[in-house]
Scaffold this active site. Structure first.
Site: not given
Ligand code: UDP
Length: 323
Positions: A117, A141, A204
């Site tokens: 990742t 993670y 959100q």
């Molecule tokens: N995010 C958000 N609302 C949500 C889910 C995610 O604002 O309901 C934001 C999260 O904080 C990150 C981005 O969207 O900045 C991508 O998040 P996701 O969980 O999809 O993937 P990650 O980057 O954590 O692997």
């Protein structure tokens, strides 16, 4: 050629399994079904229900199947959860994965494709992110994935385990049959599409005070089929390597929601919440190395195309796999 796919009932593993089968590989899927779904396992694959924590069982499975290569997707992959339950991440992503590579080495299966990742880099010093950046994770993670990359390096040196670390950015989209269905959905795109399906009131937005043009986090979304294609190419390597895998374009959370509004025709109301712990502000890949060395190029790089495929799948399967 026979490939063992751990986590082949999960989102990325299911679509890589499908692509492997389409390319003529013989595939066995190993999954404990805690996150995965039986219906996400392509019917052409052999399915083995098991947990990598069971050292004896994975040894027996690999000794029986005698795969030529292993693709290892089975892991926990939520940044937010890892900040509250680090133990789960270190046990499953490191300890259980050691059982897998010990079994691989014992059976002389020495080709290993690892789902790593971009979270191994932490908050990057420069964008776009290439593979020479220092790996300094800011959540358990990312740390767990980095630890396993480091373990793999020693297994190569000592046992000759050829491994390719594929450092994913944000996997998104779907194939015609398989898509993203988590029992507790925390990812942005499926949550946005749930609003468009009328299953949730609003999306959100986690934080809008980041140092980005609109204040929300920027991520690089890669089509799941492009991701799967990179796995096929990685199988051709005869020495170990690491590649970043992203489309090379960054979209903020607000931009993702705007694209979803365009694709679905739904207004998608939003509410702004606190920032989520462990989130770096901006992650965008350089795909220079994977293009130069493996000839990989994303075919579906535009977010709109990725969103359209995700939307088509979610409309076809509004309740996901239904389990
Ligand atoms: N995010 C958000 N609302 C949500 C889910 C995610 O604002 O309901 C934001 C999260 O904080 C990150 C981005 O969207 O900045 C991508 O998040 P996701 O969980 O999809 O993937 P990650 O980057 O954590 O692997």
């Amino acid at each position: 050629m026979k490939v063992l796919v751990t986590g082949g009932a999960g989102y990325i593993g299911s679509i890589c399994t499908e692509e492997l089968l389409n390319a003529g590989y013989d595939v066995a899927v190993f999954d404990n079904l805690t996150e995965g779904h039986l219906l996400a396992v392509d019917k052409r694959a052999k399915f083995i229900k098991g947990d990598l924590a069971d050292r004896e069982f994975i040894h027996k499975t690999i000794a029986d199947i005698k795969p030529d290569a292993i693709m290892h997707f089975a892991a926990n992959a939520l940044v937010g959860e890892s900040m509250t339950n680090p133990s789960k991440y270190f046990r499953n992503n490191v300890c259980s994965a050691i059982n897998l590579i010990d079994a691989a080495v014992a059976a002389n299966c020495l080709k290993f494709i690892f789902s790593s990742t971009c979270a191994t880099y932490g908050t990057p010093e420069r964008i776009p992110m290439d593979e020479r950046l220092p790996q300094k994770p800011i959540n358990p993670y990312g740390q767990s994935k980095l630890m396993f990359e480091q373990i793999l390096r020693w297994y190569d040196q000592i046992h000759g385990l050829v491994h390719v670390n594929l450092r994913y950015f944000n996997a998104a989209g779907a194939s015609e049959k398989f898509g993203e269905d988590h029992r507790i959905e925390t990812h942005l795109i499926p949550n946005v599409l749930k609003v468009a399906l009328g299953q949730k009131e609003n999306v959100q937005i986690f934080g809008e005070q980041y140092a980005t043009p609109d204040g929300t986090c920027i991520r690089d979304y890669i089509h799941i089929k492009d991701l799967a294609a990179a796995h096929m190419l990685a199988m051709g390597r005869t020495t170990s390597a690491a590649y970043n895998l992203g489309s090379g374009e960054g979209y903020s959370v607000r931009q993702v929601i705007d694209v979803a509004r365009k694709v679905t025709g739904h207004e998608i109301p939003v509410v702004v919440k606190e920032a989520r712990a462990g989130d770096p502000p901006r992650l965008v890949a350089s795909s220079h190395k994977v293009t130069a060395e493996l000839g990989w190029k994303p075919k579906h790089a535009r977010l709109q195309a990725i969103m359209e495929d995700a939307w088509a799948w979610h409309k076809k399967f509004p309740n996901g796999y239904g389990d």
